[in-house]
Structure formats: structure tokens, C-alpha cells
Design a protein around this motif. Structure first.
Motif, mmCIF file in Angstrom:
data_model
loop_
_atom_site.group_PDB
_atom_site.id
_atom_site.type_symbol
_atom_site.label_atom_id
_atom_site.label_comp_id
_atom_site.label_asym_id
_atom_site.label_seq_id
_atom_site.Cartn_x
_atom_site.Cartn_y
_atom_site.Cartn_z
ATOM 1 N N GLY A 132 11.743 0.014 11.024
ATOM 2 C CA GLY A 132 11.547 -1.075 10.082
ATOM 3 C C GLY A 132 12.595 -2.154 10.254
ATOM 4 O O GLY A 132 12.611 -3.143 9.545
ATOM 5 N N LEU A 133 13.500 -1.979 11.206
ATOM 6 C CA LEU A 133 14.505 -2.994 11.493
ATOM 7 C C LEU A 133 13.814 -4.160 12.191
ATOM 8 O O LEU A 133 13.151 -3.967 13.197
ATOM 9 C CB LEU A 133 15.570 -2.397 12.411
ATOM 10 N N PRO A 134 13.923 -5.381 11.659
ATOM 11 C CA PRO A 134 13.247 -6.500 12.315
ATOM 12 C C PRO A 134 13.867 -6.792 13.674
ATOM 13 O O PRO A 134 15.039 -6.508 13.903
ATOM 14 C CB PRO A 134 13.475 -7.667 11.344
ATOM 15 N N GLU A 135 13.068 -7.352 14.567
ATOM 16 C CA GLU A 135 13.597 -7.736 15.874
ATOM 17 C C GLU A 135 14.231 -9.113 15.739
ATOM 18 O O GLU A 135 13.572 -10.130 15.862
ATOM 19 C CB GLU A 135 12.471 -7.738 16.912
ATOM 20 N N PHE A 136 15.518 -9.123 15.456
ATOM 21 C CA PHE A 136 16.214 -10.388 15.260
ATOM 22 C C PHE A 136 16.221 -11.186 16.557
ATOM 23 O O PHE A 136 16.461 -10.646 17.631
ATOM 24 C CB PHE A 136 17.648 -10.134 14.795
ATOM 25 N N LYS A 137 15.973 -12.486 16.439
ATOM 26 C CA LYS A 137 15.911 -13.342 17.619
ATOM 27 C C LYS A 137 17.297 -13.735 18.115
ATOM 28 O O LYS A 137 17.501 -13.974 19.292
ATOM 29 C CB LYS A 137 15.098 -14.607 17.311
ATOM 30 N N ILE A 138 18.253 -13.820 17.200
ATOM 31 C CA ILE A 138 19.568 -14.322 17.599
ATOM 32 C C ILE A 138 20.711 -13.508 17.001
ATOM 33 O O ILE A 138 21.786 -13.430 17.572
ATOM 34 C CB ILE A 138 19.697 -15.823 17.221
ATOM 35 N N ALA A 139 20.482 -12.872 15.853
ATOM 36 C CA ALA A 139 21.539 -12.075 15.217
ATOM 37 C C ALA A 139 21.749 -10.770 15.971
ATOM 38 O O ALA A 139 20.816 -10.206 16.536
ATOM 39 C CB ALA A 139 21.174 -11.790 13.761
ATOM 40 N N ASP A 140 22.982 -10.300 15.984
ATOM 41 C CA ASP A 140 23.357 -9.026 16.588
ATOM 42 C C ASP A 140 24.172 -8.274 15.538
ATOM 43 O O ASP A 140 25.260 -8.708 15.162
ATOM 44 C CB ASP A 140 24.187 -9.279 17.851
ATOM 45 N N LEU A 141 23.638 -7.156 15.055
ATOM 46 C CA LEU A 141 24.274 -6.470 13.930
ATOM 47 C C LEU A 141 25.678 -5.987 14.264
ATOM 48 O O LEU A 141 26.531 -5.890 13.384
ATOM 49 C CB LEU A 141 23.410 -5.293 13.482
ATOM 50 N N LEU A 142 25.913 -5.663 15.522
ATOM 51 C CA LEU A 142 27.239 -5.190 15.915
ATOM 52 C C LEU A 142 28.232 -6.345 15.939
ATOM 53 O O LEU A 142 29.324 -6.265 15.390
ATOM 54 C CB LEU A 142 27.149 -4.536 17.296
ATOM 55 N N ARG A 143 27.826 -7.435 16.547
ATOM 56 C CA ARG A 143 28.712 -8.599 16.690
ATOM 57 C C ARG A 143 28.853 -9.373 15.383
ATOM 58 O O ARG A 143 29.919 -9.916 15.078
ATOM 59 C CB ARG A 143 28.119 -9.516 17.773
ATOM 60 N N ASP A 144 27.768 -9.415 14.597
ATOM 61 C CA ASP A 144 27.711 -10.324 13.450
ATOM 62 C C ASP A 144 27.880 -9.619 12.108
ATOM 63 O O ASP A 144 27.317 -10.033 11.095
ATOM 64 C CB ASP A 144 26.379 -11.090 13.473
ATOM 65 N N GLY A 145 28.667 -8.542 12.103
ATOM 66 C CA GLY A 145 28.867 -7.774 10.870
ATOM 67 C C GLY A 145 29.426 -8.598 9.724
ATOM 68 O O GLY A 145 29.017 -8.442 8.570
ATOM 69 N N LYS A 146 30.370 -9.511 10.027
ATOM 70 C CA LYS A 146 30.979 -10.328 8.959
ATOM 71 C C LYS A 146 29.951 -11.284 8.355
ATOM 72 O O LYS A 146 29.898 -11.476 7.139
ATOM 73 C CB LYS A 146 32.171 -11.113 9.516
ATOM 74 N N ILE A 147 29.128 -11.891 9.216
ATOM 75 C CA ILE A 147 28.096 -12.808 8.712
ATOM 76 C C ILE A 147 27.070 -12.026 7.897
ATOM 77 O O ILE A 147 26.576 -12.502 6.870
ATOM 78 C CB ILE A 147 27.421 -13.568 9.876
ATOM 79 N N LEU A 148 26.754 -10.801 8.330
ATOM 80 C CA LEU A 148 25.813 -9.957 7.583
ATOM 81 C C LEU A 148 26.326 -9.706 6.167
ATOM 82 O O LEU A 148 25.569 -9.788 5.194
ATOM 83 C CB LEU A 148 25.611 -8.625 8.319
#
Length: 689
Positions: free
Chosen positions: A631-647
């Protein structure tokens, strides 16, 4: 994006005909919006143009020049080398293409051209093996003299064509789209507005502008998804369930009395959180996390018993038949003594048995049901479903959880994970849930000693098993089994069990367990292993979850580099379930850095949360979770590992907005709601908004 212009077919762009549209569809581009949200993978700095003669041997250079002449060379059948003589203002160099003779018709003598390619002086004259080119017609170049976008492509589509299509689409926009992100958020985080961000994401003036544009779209993706989860959580917290729980009664007291151990402090803390939620008028909606062996099953069983003794029904959904059967066997064993009956419903349940089970479920006679996706089928009807337990195993998403919930009238929902989930993934996948963590293991357990060895050390590992069996212990030997090579892997497990029974362990009972066996056969093997008749169990990964044999003290994992870290950790959790010292031997000769890193991590720590973070780092979010299943969407540009702070920021802003304007009444937030529905309306229930 929910905008008429962006929702138009990609063929509405005058540079896209039917054939190109078909090529674009292969990479998921159907609309103008899809095209503009197909972001570059990277940029090449082609801002500096130099004469070919001044460029370093073997380097990539971009040169501007005028075509003087062309020729085709055919050194052997099937190979055509097209060479263009180009004057760059300082001298002549040769641009070289392979098997593209049509280039001569496009780049005729006298045309000015930008050439990007690898410099080669091996044959005396300077040559460029062409990677990219663009005719210089006097307009702004898309392929030279700038930061140049590099995209993911498909067949019959090249970088130059895609750049032209995107540039044409950007020109058509011309201030016609409105930004759906709230102005307050745009200003607070210094984000560019959507139209400028699209232009700078594809054709940035400078690296700084490219970074700002990418930050905007990363935030946008994560913010929208977190808003969907916030809406779901809002609907749950504002809804009132129709059922109530009685105080803890005799069933719970008897169950806890029969446990061979006391609950740990971590288990007691989590049970208090869950009990408090059950007693509230709002439905429980909670994720239960804990390391392997932390005792999550005990807590979920207590939760189901609380429902049963309150006159309610409970359902436990597992992702596979094997895991559902293991839950069923474990619960049947533990609850038989206190008179609670359990039903099992999977795709393999026979028709007559299924009909009887469904009838007893519908009339309320059967209180507790374990099953797979089969629980979601339309004819499965509960009389009074009060509790849903989902053994997530990373394979169910928001939609499946909601589908089972619809079988009751706002039932309480408890989601369990087999192994710890990194914080960034937990916030994304389970952002609509409260989270409880069992943060300690039962006392008296020694960490499992883990060693990674080469295949030649297998005899020594088998000697360890012999030594432990002679002390009265038992052992597992696990063989890999993957879909792509299932027949070969299965045969390897069978052959290994036969060989061990005939040679190394001819004095012991050796058992074989795999997923292709009938349920009755598997139950018989596990019963004999539990009783201690079978001393060594050769198995595929069917024993990954739910098998609890405290007397087993050794596990050998064959070809361990073929397993993910989470799976290795879960397998290792089958030993070390008593106060006796246990051992896990990882037999492998890894050929990749990632394979070596996984084995190194396993030997260095037994902390499942540390290993989960490492697994996420090594494999990335999509691989870690299996995007489609989770159910995790296929993000086009976000990277959950790299973008943890923005998340984290996106989550906080989404929750704050859902609190301020829970039904998106303000005119500014109506655009936001429309965008959420455009992106997620088909996949996630946001009907309450």
C-alpha cells in the motif's frame, strides 16, 4: 494534478503523436500532468562549451560546431559507423554514431549542432562517440550550455525527444495552473510555486533552483499522502463504535494463569495502552511493534479474548495460508484449555467445511476466526465483529485493512508486524495508526551467537548440531526458496534432507518441511518436532514466523546471502527462545557488496530495529516493503530514506491542517482536497472529506 490542462491526454501536445504516446504509456505517462511529473533522474553540467581539441582524452565533452561532411563505414556485416566532420571554430573533429545512418539526413553540411560525447584520440584525429546531439537553430538549447536533465526512458524514446515534449508542455502552461499547496506553507518553508517549480525541476537556471524545485515536489508528495492518512485518522477518532467491552473477565485471567511466564514490563505497558483504547467510545486503531520474540502474539491473543468475553467476534487476518495455519494451530493449542473455539478460513478450505463455518460465523456461534485474504470475500459475514487483528507482515495496505473493517460496524483494529519497521516507513505506511512498541525481550534469554561462514565450513557447523543434539537439543537447517527458481530450490531442500539422514545424522530423526506439503503433513511434521521425535528439521522459510520450539538451539541458514535482512532476523528468532545458549550459522559466499553487508550486520547486532534501518538503507523503501503489496505509493521523487526530515515536517503540517479544517471547508483547502482525490481517490478511502 487536478487541473483541466494537466488532465488532458499527452497527445494534446503538438510534439506527441500516437506512436510517441504509446512509448510514453510504457513509463506511465498518459496525461500532460504525468509528463511534467516525470522528473529527471539527474542533471549533466554542460554549461561550459570547449573546442574538441582542448577536451581531455576519455572525458565527456559538449562541443558546438558546423557540419562539413559525412560518410558511412561498414567494417563488418551488421555494423554501420556514421562519421560527421565538424568544425568547432578551432579545428575539425569527427562525431561518430553506430548503426544510425539516418543521422546524415538530419545533420546535413552547413548545419550548426551541439554534440555531447566521449573524447577519443586513439586513432590520431579527435573523435566524439556521440551520446547526445541537438541542432542549433538559434533558440535556447535544451541539450547544451546549461544544466541538462537526464530522464528514465523506454524503447523508441530518446533524451532529446523527451526534453522537447516537456519543454513544449511547459510553454503551453503559461501561468494557467493554480497552486494547490496552501500559501502559508509555501511561505513558511520557502517553496517555489508549482509552475516555477516545474520549469526549474526540468530546465533549471542553476543547481540552487533545481534543488529548491525538487524540495517542493518531495514535500508535496509526502504532504498529500500524510493528509490522506490524517483524514482517515480523523474519521476514526470522530466516529463512535456501537460495541462496548466488559471489564477483564475469567477468560483473560485463566489465559494469563496458564502462561508459562510472567508478562514483561514492555508487554504490560502495551496491554494497558490497548485496553484503554478498547474502553474508549472511539475505535482502537493501533500498530503493535516489537522485536522477534518480544511477545506480540500473547498481546494480540489477550485483545481477542477481551472481545470474546464481551460477546463480540474477533478476526485475525494473515498474509499467507502457512502463516494463517500457524496462527490457528497456536491459538487452538493455547485456548483449548479455556474453552474458546477457533475457526480457520483460507483459499484451501473445502466447500462443505466453508459453508458450515460461514453459517456459524453469521449466527454468532463462532467467536474467533483466523484466515487469509479469504476473509475479505463478499459472502463472509459476521454477526457482531468487534475486533480485527491484522498480521501485517508488510503485505497489507490501507485498503485491505479497511476492507476487513467494513465487515463490522467500526470494529477495533490492531495491526501487528512480524519484524520492526524503520520509523520513516512506519510514519508513511501506518500514519493513520497509533503505535505501541514492546521494547524489551523476556528475561533470561541469551543473545543468539551468530557467525557467517563460507560453504567449506559447513561440516564444522553440522558438528555443532550433532553436539547440541547429543545434549538433548534440536536444530533447524533452512534452505532458500524463491518463486523464480522454486523447483530447483525445493529439490535442493529434499536432497539435503535425504543426504543428512543417510550420512551426517543417520543416528537422528531428520524431518523435511516445505510449503508444497499438504496441511496435514505439515502439522504432523511440526507435531513430531515439538514432541522432540524429530531432532533436525530441514525446512524452507515456512518456519520464518510463528514457530516456537524453545528446545531448538541451532539454526544453519544455507545460501544466507539470498535472504533479506528482515527475513534473516526473523529466521534467527526461531532459536534463542529459552535460557539456553543458541547459535545461528549463516552459510554463504556472497558475490555482492550488499550481500556481504547483510551478513556483516547480522553478526554485529541482534537488535531488530537497528537491522530494519540497515535493511532500508541497503534495499530502499520499495524493495524493503514490496510497494504493491504494502500500500506504499510509488513516489515519483520522494525517497523515504533520504527525505526523513521532510517526511516528519509533512506529517506535522498535514495533522495540523486536518485539525484546523477537518472537512476542507476553506476555499484554499478545497483545491488541496481536489488534488488528494485526483491522486489517491481511487486507491484510498477519503470519502469522509
Amino acid at each position: 494534478m487536478n487541473n483541466n490542462l494537466l488532465m488532458k491526454s499527452v497527445q494534446s501536445i503538438n510534439t506527441v503523436g500516437p506512436r510517441r504516446a504509446a512509448s510514453l504509456q510504457r513509463i506511465g505517462i498518459f496525461t500532460v500532468g504525468d509528463l511534467l511529473y516525470h522528473f529527471p533522474r539527474r542533471y549533466e553540467d554542460r554549461t561550459r562549451l570547449s573546442p574538441a581539441g582542448a577536451c581531455a582524452q576519455g572525458g565527456i565533452a559538449t562541443v558546438r560546431g558546423t557540419v562539413l561532411a559525412s560518410q558511412d563505414l561498414k567494417p563488418k556485416p551488421g555494423l554501420v559507423i556514421t562519421k560527421l566532420a565538424v568544425h568547432d571554430g578551432s579545428g575539425v573533429f569527427y562525431a561518430v554514431w553506430f548503426n544510425q545512418p539516418f543521422i546524415k539526413k538530419i545533420l546535413t553540411p552547413g548545419k550548426n549542432v551541439y554534440i555531447t560525447g566521449k573524447v577519443d584520440r586513439s586513432y590520431g584525429a579527435t573523435q566524439l562517440a556521440v551520446e547526445d546531439y541537438e541542432v542549433d537553430d538559434g533558440s535556447d538549447s535544451l541539450s547544451a550550455g546549461r544544466l541538462v536533465p537526464i530522464y528514465a526512458l523506454t524503447e523508441r524514446l530518446n533524451q532529446r525527444q523527451l526534453r522537447v515534449m516537456i519543454k513544449t508542455a511547459l510553454t503551453v502552461l503559461n501561468n494557467q495552473i493554480n497552486d494547490f499547496l496552501p500559501g502559508e506553507i509555501i511561505e513558511k518553508y520557502h517553496l517555489p510555486r508549482v509552475e516555477r517549480a516545474l520549469c526549474q525541476a526540468h530546465f533549471p537556471d542553476r543547481e540552487k533552483e533545481a534543488a529548491a524545485a525538487r524540495k517542493r515536489f518531495i514535500f508535496e508528495e509526502l504532504f498529500l499522502f500524510q493528509l490522506v492518512l490524517a483524514v482517515r485518522k480523523r474519521d476514526i477518532t470522530r466516529s463512535e463504535k456501537n460495541h462496548r467491552y466488559v471489564p477483564e473477565g475469567n477468560l483473560l485471567r485463566l489465559y494469563q494463569k496458564n502462561l508459562p511466564f510472567q508478562l514483561t514490563g514492555g508487554q504490560r505497558k502495551v496491554w494497558e495502552e490497548i485496553s484503554a483504547d478498547l474502553d474508549r467510545p472511539r475505535p482502537l486503531h493501533r500498530l503493535l511493534q516489537g522485536d522477534v520474540g518480544a511477545g506480540k502474539t500473547v498481546i494480540s491473543t489477550m485483545t481477542m479474548l477481551r472481545a470474546v468475553e464481551s460477546g463480540l467476534q474477533a478476526a485475525l487476518m494473515a498474509p499467507t495460508e502457512i502463516l494463517a495455519e500457524q496462527h490457528y494451530l497456536g491459538l487452538s493449542r493455547d485456548l483449548a484449555a479455556i474453552g474458546v473455539e477457533i475457526g480457520l478460513l483460507t483459499g484451501a478450505t473445502r466447500k462443505k467445511e466453508r459453508e458450515l463455518l460461514l453459517a456459524r460465523l453469521a449466527n454468532g456461534e463462532l467467536k474467533l476466526l483466523v484466515g487469509t485474504h479469504a476473509l475479505l470475500q463478499g459472502d463472509v459475514s459476521f454477526q457482531k465483529l468487534g475486533l480485527v487483528v491484522v498480521d501485517e507482515q508488510h503485505r497489507f495496505g490501507v485498503r485491505q485493512r479497511a476492507a476487513l473493517g467494513h465487515k463490522g460496524n467500526l470494529p477495533d483494529t490492531l495491526v501487528m508486524t512480524a519484524t520492526p519497521i524503520p520509523r520513516t516507513l512506519a510514519l508513511t505506511l501506518y500514519g493513520d495508526l497509533d503505535i505501541s512498541i514492546i521494547d524489551e525481550l523476556p528475561p533470561g534469554r541469551n543473545p543468539v551467537k551468530t557467525y557467517a561462514v563460507l560453504p567449506r565450513a559447513l561440516p564444522k557447523a553440522l558438528s555443532l548440531i550433532r553436539e547440541q543434539v547429543n545434549l538433548g537439543r534440536q536444530a533447524y537447517i533452512v534452505c532458500p526458496l524463491v518463486e523464480e527458481s522454486e523447483k530447483i530450490d525445493l529439490q535442493a531442500a529434499v536432497d539435503l534432507s535425504v543426504d543428512l539422514a543417510a550420512n551426517d545424522f543417520k543416528d537422528f530423526q531428520v524431518g523435511l518441511l516445505h510449503g508444497r506439503m499438504k496441511s496435514v503433513e505439515k502439522e504432523e511434521i511440526m507435531l513430531r518436532f515439538r514432541r522432540g521425535d524429530i531432532k533436525v528439521l530441514v525446512s524452507t522459510t515456512v518456519i520464518e514466523v510463528g514457530v516456537d520450539i524453545p528446545n531448538a538451539t541451532v539454526m544453519i541458514i544455507m545460501d544466507a546471502d539470498r535472504f533479506g535482512l528482515a527475513q534473516l532476523h526473523q529466521l534467527r528468532g526461531r532459536v534463542g527462545r529459552s535460557e539456553r545458549q543458541s547459535y545461528c550459522i549463516l552459510v554463504a559466499n556472497p558475490k555482492t557488496d550488499e550481500g556481504r553487508a547483510r551478513l556483516r550486520a547480522m553478526t554485529r547486532t541482534s537488535d531488530g530495529f537497528v537491522l530494519a534501518e540497515e535493511d532500508l538503507r541497503l534495499r530502499g523503501p520499495g524493495e524493503f516493503h514490496g510497494t504493491r503489496q504494502s500500500g506504499l505509493p510509488e513516489f515519483k521523487i520522494a525517497d523515504l530514506l533520504r527525505d526523513g526530515k521532510i517526511l516528519q515536517i509533512a506529517r506535522e503540517e498535514a495533522q495540523a491542517l486536518a485539525q484546523r479544517d477537518p472537512y476542507f471547508k476553506s476555499s484554499e483547502n478545497r483545491a488541496l482536497l481536489a488534488e488528494m482525490k485526483a491522486r489517491f481517490g481511487e486507491g484510498i478511502d477519503i470519502s469522509g472529506a
